[in-house]
Design a protein around this motif. Structure first.
Motif, PDB file in Angstrom:
ATOM      1  N   UNK A  49      34.412  28.988  67.262  1.00 37.87           N
ATOM      2  CA  UNK A  49      35.207  29.206  66.064  1.00 37.87           C
ATOM      3  C   UNK A  49      36.686  29.361  66.421  1.00 37.87           C
ATOM      4  N   UNK A  50      36.974  29.984  67.552  1.00 35.10           N
ATOM      5  CA  UNK A  50      38.357  30.208  67.970  1.00 35.10           C
ATOM      6  C   UNK A  50      39.112  28.916  68.278  1.00 35.10           C
ATOM      7  N   UNK A  51      38.429  27.787  68.380  1.00 31.62           N
ATOM      8  CA  UNK A  51      39.090  26.499  68.601  1.00 31.62           C
ATOM      9  C   UNK A  51      39.621  25.904  67.295  1.00 31.62           C
ATOM     10  N   UNK A  52      39.088  26.336  66.168  1.00 32.23           N
ATOM     11  CA  UNK A  52      39.394  25.673  64.903  1.00 32.23           C
ATOM     12  C   UNK A  52      40.781  25.944  64.321  1.00 32.23           C
ATOM     13  N   UNK A  53      41.497  27.011  64.686  1.00 31.97           N
ATOM     14  CA  UNK A  53      42.860  27.158  64.171  1.00 31.97           C
ATOM     15  C   UNK A  53      43.803  26.027  64.629  1.00 31.97           C
ATOM     16  N   UNK A  54      43.406  25.265  65.614  1.00 35.40           N
ATOM     17  CA  UNK A  54      44.211  24.131  66.073  1.00 35.40           C
ATOM     18  C   UNK A  54      43.924  22.867  65.263  1.00 35.40           C
TER      19      UNK A  54
END
Length: 71
Positions: free
Chosen positions: A32-37
């Motif tokens: 999930x932490x990859x999705x702000x990009x």
């Protein structure tokens, strides 16, 4: 969370569904932490990711104080 024996583990919310989960994995996203990009539009271009998956992912990101790119 592992959904079946062919899907690698990830921390995406259960409600996104298996087609969206597989599409995210195929695009190289496993956390999930990859999705702000990534923008919402980019996710919607992935075959298998629809408006419901984006809503569920947005809610999960917001719960962590994050958002999609451009928001």
């Amino acid at each position: 969370m592992t959904t079946d024996s062919t899907t690698p583990p990830d921390d995406f919310p259960h409600g996104i569904g298996n087609p969206a989960r597989r599409a995210l994995h195929a695009a190289g996203y496993t956390a999930l932490d990859q999705l702000p990009a990534v923008s919402e539009a980019e996710l919607l271009r992935l075959h298998g990711v629809g408006p419901k998956a984006v809503r569920v992912l947005r809610a999960a990101l917001e719960a962590k104080g994050l958002s999609f790119a451009g928001e």
